[in-house]
Design an enzyme around this catalytic site. Structure first.
Site, mmCIF file in Angstrom:
data_model
loop_
_atom_site.group_PDB
_atom_site.id
_atom_site.type_symbol
_atom_site.label_atom_id
_atom_site.label_comp_id
_atom_site.label_asym_id
_atom_site.label_seq_id
_atom_site.Cartn_x
_atom_site.Cartn_y
_atom_site.Cartn_z
ATOM 1 N N MET A 166 -46.153 1.620 30.461
ATOM 2 C CA MET A 166 -45.739 2.938 30.916
ATOM 3 C C MET A 166 -44.957 2.853 32.207
ATOM 4 O O MET A 166 -45.198 1.992 33.043
ATOM 5 C CB MET A 166 -46.971 3.840 31.114
ATOM 6 C CG MET A 166 -47.618 4.244 29.822
ATOM 7 S SD MET A 166 -49.160 5.149 30.051
ATOM 8 C CE MET A 166 -48.748 6.197 31.395
ATOM 9 N N GLY A 178 -41.196 7.143 30.227
ATOM 10 C CA GLY A 178 -42.446 7.346 29.514
ATOM 11 C C GLY A 178 -43.165 6.074 29.142
ATOM 12 O O GLY A 178 -43.560 5.304 30.009
ATOM 13 N N CYS A 196 -44.033 -6.336 33.344
ATOM 14 C CA CYS A 196 -44.587 -5.405 34.332
ATOM 15 C C CYS A 196 -45.045 -6.131 35.593
ATOM 16 O O CYS A 196 -45.897 -5.632 36.340
ATOM 17 C CB CYS A 196 -45.721 -4.581 33.726
ATOM 18 S SG CYS A 196 -45.217 -3.663 32.259
#
Length: 244
Positions: A166, A178, A196
């Site tokens: 996300m 999103g 990430c």
């Protein structure tokens, strides 16, 4: 303020990342402009702001959020070309991630003043929609404290795996960007980044966990229904707009 609990749902199919980003920007600006007009309008003359939910998939692409580190992309320009992938620096939170075919990419462009003004609750609702969808396939998923997204083996079972990433932007309670939910995703592409910014945890997909591919449309339908229930919203399937 008039609250609008309808969300216009639109499926963009497989679409170029920049094209989808530009379309998000158009819808985002449309809501913000209306909010400005409403503040100037006479009492009783305000118009309800619209909400949108876009689903799509992208050709192979890596995106880097505002707080990300470029060194987390492990490919140079030649490497990207060899993988048939593109790369964008974008205006969401978070670090680097991958989008590609077989993934459900969801872009909620919501005026949270229509629902609740709490960005943390918003993020938890997006995660919960994915968690509930995975339950339908017999997969127990959840959250890891301090990290966003949806994880398997999230209670310290020894092999935590991220199945949904996300990264969002929010301005004046209007959201964009999103989540990316790995369904039948080619996970090899995650091997060319530090996903990430987390180097010690793996990435997985619904297909990998089940040992079989799953019809993406089937998963999308479950996910849309769960998100509608969580937000107390009515989903209206919108026709494609021209020019995107």
């Amino acid at each position: 303020m008039l609250q609008n609990k309808e969300i216009q749902f639109e499926h963009l199919g497989l679409i170029d990342y920049k094209q989808a980003w530009d379309y998000q920007d158009t819808l985002f600006a449309r809501i913000l402009d209306l909010k400005v007009q409403n503040r100037k309008a006479a009492p009783g003359a305000q118009q309800p702001t619209p909400n949108y939910l876009l689903f799509c998939a992208h050709p192979h692409v890596y995106t880097l959020g505002k707080s990300g580190h470029e060194e987390h992309l492990l490919l140079d320009e030649q490497g990207l070309a060899a993988k048939g992938a593109t790369y964008y620096k974008i205006n969401r939170g978070g670090d680097i991630t991958y989008h590609g075919p077989g993934q459900i990419v969801g872009y909620p462009i919501l005026d949270l003043e229509n629902f609740f003004t709490d960005i943390h609750q918003y993020l938890r609702f997006l995660e919960e929609g994915v968690i509930l969808t995975l339950q339908a396939y017999g997969i127990r998923a959840g959250r890891i404290e301090g990290l966003t997204g949806v994880w398997l083996d999230y209670k310290g079972e020894g092999n935590p795996r991220k199945i949904c990433a996300m990264g969002v932007k929010c301005s004046r309670w209007v959201t964009m960007h999103g989540f990316a939910f790995n369904v039948n995703t080619d996970l090899d592409y995650f091997g060319h980044i530090v996903p990430c910014g987390i180097s010690d945890k793996q990435v997985t997909s619904l297909a990998k966990e089940l040992g079989r591919e799953v019809p993406v449309a089937e998963v999308e339908e479950k996910l849309v229904n769960h998100l509608a229930q969580l937000f107390g919203a009515t989903m209206i399937t919108a026709a494609h707009e021209e020019g995107h």
